[in-house]
Design a protein around this motif. Structure first.
Motif, short mmCIF file in Angstrom:
data_model
loop_
_atom_site.label_atom_id
_atom_site.label_comp_id
_atom_site.label_asym_id
_atom_site.label_seq_id
_atom_site.Cartn_x
_atom_site.Cartn_y
_atom_site.Cartn_z
N PRO A 79 0.81 -1.23 0.00
CA PRO A 79 0.00 0.00 0.00
C PRO A 79 0.84 1.27 0.00
O PRO A 79 0.47 2.28 -0.61
CB PRO A 79 -0.81 -0.10 1.30
CG PRO A 79 -0.70 -1.50 1.74
CD PRO A 79 0.54 -2.08 1.16
N GLU A 80 2.02 1.20 0.66
CA GLU A 80 2.92 2.38 0.69
C GLU A 80 3.45 2.64 -0.73
O GLU A 80 3.49 3.79 -1.18
CB GLU A 80 4.08 2.07 1.65
CG GLU A 80 5.01 3.23 1.95
CD GLU A 80 4.44 4.24 2.95
OE1 GLU A 80 3.22 4.36 3.07
OE2 GLU A 80 5.27 4.93 3.58
N GLU A 131 2.01 1.78 -3.51
CA GLU A 131 0.89 2.26 -4.35
C GLU A 131 0.59 3.73 -4.08
O GLU A 131 0.31 4.50 -5.00
CB GLU A 131 -0.36 1.41 -4.10
CG GLU A 131 -0.32 0.11 -4.89
CD GLU A 131 -1.26 -0.95 -4.34
OE1 GLU A 131 -2.29 -0.58 -3.71
OE2 GLU A 131 -0.95 -2.15 -4.52
N ALA A 132 0.67 4.13 -2.81
CA ALA A 132 0.42 5.55 -2.47
C ALA A 132 1.46 6.43 -3.15
O ALA A 132 1.14 7.50 -3.69
CB ALA A 132 0.47 5.73 -0.95
N ARG A 151 0.69 6.73 -6.88
CA ARG A 151 -0.43 7.65 -7.15
C ARG A 151 0.04 9.09 -7.02
O ARG A 151 -0.22 9.93 -7.89
CB ARG A 151 -1.55 7.35 -6.14
CG ARG A 151 -2.77 8.28 -6.26
CD ARG A 151 -3.87 7.92 -5.26
NE ARG A 151 -3.39 7.76 -3.89
CZ ARG A 151 -3.09 8.75 -3.06
NH1 ARG A 151 -3.18 10.01 -3.46
NH2 ARG A 151 -2.68 8.51 -1.82
N ARG A 201 6.92 9.51 0.63
CA ARG A 201 5.47 9.78 0.49
C ARG A 201 5.15 11.18 0.99
O ARG A 201 4.47 11.96 0.31
CB ARG A 201 4.66 8.71 1.25
CG ARG A 201 3.16 8.93 1.13
CD ARG A 201 2.33 7.76 1.63
NE ARG A 201 2.79 7.17 2.88
CZ ARG A 201 2.65 7.72 4.08
NH1 ARG A 201 2.08 8.89 4.22
NH2 ARG A 201 3.10 7.09 5.15
N GLU A 219 3.46 14.35 -0.86
CA GLU A 219 2.19 14.92 -0.35
C GLU A 219 2.32 16.42 -0.12
O GLU A 219 1.48 17.20 -0.51
CB GLU A 219 1.81 14.24 0.98
CG GLU A 219 1.07 12.95 0.81
CD GLU A 219 1.03 12.12 2.11
OE1 GLU A 219 0.45 11.05 2.08
OE2 GLU A 219 1.62 12.56 3.14
#
Ligand code: 13P
Ligand code: SF4
Length: 324
Positions: free
Chosen positions: A24-25, A27-28, A31, A289, A293
């Motif tokens: 999930p990390e 994939e984040a 994205r 990440r 962000e």
């Protein structure tokens, strides 16, 4: 093993329970990269989950400088140390260059200031200054030309001078001096990771692991390099392994290199002595990440310094990659 993606390579060696957290990390980050129009550049010393998991481009210091300059992306996330991000910003002043942790420094970059370079020029009038890229933008701005460990000899010889001031890595400078007739004026900067390797340690690898091929980075002390079968930049070592496919090998450099290369060549036995670069290891997936962000930490270089530093880096890029 070849023909599969870096991400698949990583998945194959990650236990299922860890992959459940890691996926999930990753994939984040994928994205966020798409949303931000960002590209992730990672140095060969980044950990496998960064190197194989999220990097769009990987390489040695020279490749990161070359590819950072070529990319069309608006945002570059530099997974490496501060001087690498500064170099990317110097070459791409209109792009947003992010480093996931501003504390990712370098003992070589910290060993010398712009004032030191000016003093050396006074002491050795007329001698051109060749500066390893592992330096601040201010130091690059005082230099005639930059180099990396992949092209240091070619850069020194390209100047046509009998004497050259070589900064700041003493051991790389000595290694260059061994390969050229140009007189090299040295500075006593050292890499805190590579200076820890010793010649008896290398001899003990040979005793314990018969037939081992010893590859060493030129930031190592001269007696360590004298024990090596091959000396080269991080990319030079990776290339050498790919070309010669030794049965057993030791890469006398930062720990993560072997982890990354071993994933690509499962048939080769890697002996992995571990000297960690604490600066490289400041960069983690969660900080990458966050960088995407928040679009931080932005690396900025004052325009006048950037312009002079760019000339020195550009002269190096014009020489290109040397024999390694
Ligand atoms: P290269 O990747 O250019 O060999 O540099 C090694 C290093 O120590 C970078 O900090
Ligand atoms: Fe600097 Fe050495 Fe770390 Fe490279 S490995 S960033 S030269 S301290």
């Amino acid at each position: 093993m070849h023909g599969i993606s870096a991400r698949e390579r990583l998945a194959r060696v990650t236990p299922e329970i860890e992959w459940a957290v890691l996926a999930p990390e990753l994939e984040a980050i994928d994205r966020l990269k798409r949303e931000r129009g960002a590209i992730v550049l990672a140095h060969n010393y980044q950990t496998p989950e960064i190197f194989h998991g999220v990097a769009d481009l990987t390489g040695d210091s020279l490749a990161l400088a070359q590819r950072g300059a070529e990319t069309e992306a608006d945002v570059i996330v530099l997974c490496g140390v501060h001087f690498m991000a500064e170099t990317a910003k110097i070459l791409s002043p209109t792009k947003t260059v992010l480093i996931p942790d501003l504390e990712a420094g370098c003992s070589l970059a910290e060993s010398i200031t712009a004032a030191d370079v000016r003093l050396l020029r006074e002491r050795y009038p007329g001698a051109p200054v060749v500066t390893y890229v592992n330096t601040s933008a201010e130091v690059k701005a005082e230099s005639d030309v930059c180099c990396t460990s992949a092209n240091a000899v070619e850069v020194v010889e390209s100047l046509g001078s009998e004497r050259v001031i070589f900064l700041p890595d003493e051991y790389l400078g000595r290694h260059v001096a061994d390969q050229t007739d140009v007189e090299i004026v040295l500075w006593r900067g050292h890499c805190e990771v590579h200076e820890r390797f010793t010649a008896p340690e290398i001899r003990s690898y040979r005793e314990l692991h018969p037939g081992i091929e010893v590859l060493a980075h030129p930031e190592c002390p001269p007696d360590v390099l004298a024990e090596a079968d091959f000396v080269g930049s991080t990319a030079g070592m990776i290339h050498h392994v790919g070309e010669t496919r030794p049965r057993r090998v030791v890469m006398v450099t930062e720990c993560s290199m072997s982890d990354n290369v071993a994933l690509e060549y499962p048939e080769i036995e890697f002996i992995r002595p571990c000297n960690l670069c604490p600066h490289m290891k400041q960069i983690t997936l969660s900080k990458i990440r966050q960088a995407l962000e928040r679009l931080e930490h932005r690396v900025e270089v004052e325009a006048e310094i950037a312009s002079r530093a760019r000339a020195a880096v550009q002269r190096m890029l014009d020489v290109g990659r040397g024999g390694q």
